[in-house]
Design an enzyme around this catalytic site. Sequence first.
Site, short mmCIF file in Angstrom:
data_model
loop_
_atom_site.label_atom_id
_atom_site.label_comp_id
_atom_site.label_asym_id
_atom_site.label_seq_id
_atom_site.Cartn_x
_atom_site.Cartn_y
_atom_site.Cartn_z
N ASP A 13 35.85 20.45 0.67
CA ASP A 13 35.84 19.28 -0.20
C ASP A 13 34.46 18.98 -0.77
OD1 ASP A 13 38.61 18.64 0.35
OD2 ASP A 13 37.94 18.05 2.34
N ASP A 50 40.71 13.22 2.17
CA ASP A 50 41.38 14.51 2.28
C ASP A 50 42.38 14.38 3.43
OD1 ASP A 50 41.87 17.37 2.08
OD2 ASP A 50 40.70 17.52 3.93
N ASP A 72 36.07 17.11 4.92
CA ASP A 72 35.45 17.91 5.98
C ASP A 72 34.10 18.46 5.58
OD1 ASP A 72 35.98 20.03 4.30
OD2 ASP A 72 37.63 20.83 5.48
N CYS A 93 0.84 -1.21 0.00
CA CYS A 93 0.00 0.00 0.00
C CYS A 93 0.87 1.25 0.00
CB CYS A 93 -0.92 0.01 1.22
SG CYS A 93 -2.08 -1.37 1.28
#
Length: 780
Positions: free
Chosen positions: A675, A482, A671, A99
């Site tokens: 980035d 990073d 971070d 449903c």
Amino acid sequence: MFIFERVRWLNKRFQLNGVCAACAADIEQEVRALSDVREVTFNAVSGTLLVESAGKWPEGLSADIGDIVRRIEPGAVLTEVEPPASRTIYLKGLSCADCAERIERKVAQLPGVRSASVRPMTQDLTVEADSAGNLPAILRQAADIAVKIDPGITVAWSREAGEQTRSESRLWYWIAKGVGAALFAAALPVSSPAWLPLALFVISYLLIGGEVVWAALKNIARGKVFDENFLMSLATVCAFAIGEYPEAVAVMLFYQVGEIFQNAAVGRSRRSISALRKIRPDTANLVTPDGTTTVPPETVGVGERILVRPGERVPLDGVVLEGVTSMDTSALTGESLPRDVQPGDTVLAGSINQSGLITVEVRKEFGESTIARILELVQSAGSKKAPAEQFITRFSRYYTPAVVGAAVLLAVIPPLVIPGAAFADWLNRALVFLVVSCPCALVLSIPLGFFGGIGGASRQGILVKGSSYLEVMSRVAPVVFDKTGTLTEGRFTVTDVVGGDDVLRYAAHAEIHSTHPIAQSIRAAYGGSLDEIAVTELEEIPGHGISATVSGVRVLAGNAGLMERENVNYTPVRAAGTIVYVALDGRFAGHIVIADRIRPDSAETIRALKRLGVKNTVMLTGDSHAAAKSVAEELGIDAFYAELLPHQKVEKLEQLGKARTGKGKLAAVGDGINDAPVLAMADVGIAMGGAGTDAAIEAADIVLMRDEPSRLVSLIRISRKTGRIVLQNILFALGVKAVILLLGAFGVATMWEAVFSDVGVAVLAILNSMRAMRVPKGKI
């Protein structure tokens, strides 16, 4: 008289087209430098520029942003994106996964609807419309659709109302089922007079399954045939027709037992979300000229002051003005160790004040606070469905009609073509098909598994924005990190100065207004007072450094690229750290070495990833080659790429994506601010340190609320465990159904075995799914 003025900490989104990566970086830098702007994030993939104001959105800020864009890139096109209107309504009583899928599909087809998402786990429907003006009418249509598809639904316009709208008396429900089961047991040994067992079985059947039959009749009147109510009613009524009275009642009884187990399991999952909602503060102690007033947190504006007493939850994000205390942030980050705060420190909504009385200046209104966004993310996580969920949804559309069709053929064809075949015998076999023809339990157990996995991750301080991202995490390779602020702490300290005190003094003055961690470390190392009037012609050069005139001396401070760009004859330095070269009036004066500490768990995180089979770890950084090499060798990272500008990181990520082999998915960890383009481009973007970082939550698919890379290992374990549970449910459920269908066709399995197996599979699959709520243990 105190007058309350509502102030917004407002985000606005712009579409920025026709700019190169370098120009976009320049635009981002200049917009961030505007006095009314707190933060800027540019998504290079989607071309969106998210600007966060430092308070109420100034009247001329949008025009200032447009001027910057036209000056840097005259051919660029900047348009403000009007946020789509969205609203959530609550569907109390929604329990059928089929449903839910039909409601979602029908509502999404309404004119003016941008998207629709139904979450059976939390019993709600979120509708996103093209414009706010059309939303009320669309919501009314959506409510009508929901009730037509599932008449048992009661629509509520707030969650609190939704919790109170169920008027059904559970006492009478249990009494009816108990009496029906007792009559069924009493009728089994009775054989005479002939009418007595039939009467007992019919009364028992109506008490146990009367609402199922009634729901089936109402659905048939609405054109809905292939649902579990119809299938159970048809199978049991046909069993009565051929004299199989005990089997008919038993099928309905055990079907209801299965429903009770399903509702209990789903209810437990919903309660886990309700428990999470309890960390939402209900009141705030607003400081006014007349004293302290208790008000709803939604009515407190940015810049106003609130009082937080010991034992109370912080209602809004802000900065401590007065008082010293310890804060319990475990609800946000999963960190059990209290955090000491003092004036000047940031506190987050949802944290518990453990000791002292503090006064807090509000920095975000409630709707933009950390806890509000976390709750929104967790509650809407089910909207991004994993491939396994999509497969089961598609499968259920064809499975049930196919099995029902096979049952009809099994009942009709053999008596016509096999000499001596009895119609009643083959009809009995066909009823076995009907009993196992509804896949609703399977359709429910799969999203319940992902729901449990997402809930388990949230208790570890990991926010997953959808089950599709959780599934991807089970097969990530490579993982791209990073460096600064991710693998390292991002806390820079000056370790060496070559060229004398003037090098440090001029560099500190040139970096006087910069918020970059490297600039802060240079100013801290200098330690003296800075003469702001002496600094003129200040210019930040994205990806390179800074240029300024200090007391008449032109100062260049930055990386090797800045020296080469300005044609400065410098001496390259290879050292473990970030090198800031300094030139005075065009002549090389010396350099500053700045080091960043590696996070305590980074090395073990890389080793744990390798033990989990992640074969390729990569580090991208704008730092020097020597600094990057030192970190990569210490951590055991497979490959690193240094001295990259923001757009070069995106290009490198594209290359890594093309170079991967097999079915591995590309994950990027950063971070969430600098980035953002890289996180958006990866198959799954993971932001670290999400507590208090709006851009991190905005940019990433997954947010690690604590600054610990090791949470990535926990996330992969949770993802793989959830994936195994989902696969087990699919194979087990379909395997058992296939066996029962085969045995039923050959007359080996009766309706008793069919209902036992179908209910048993449903209960076991759902109980297995609930294991996903438990976080897997083990060394990282």
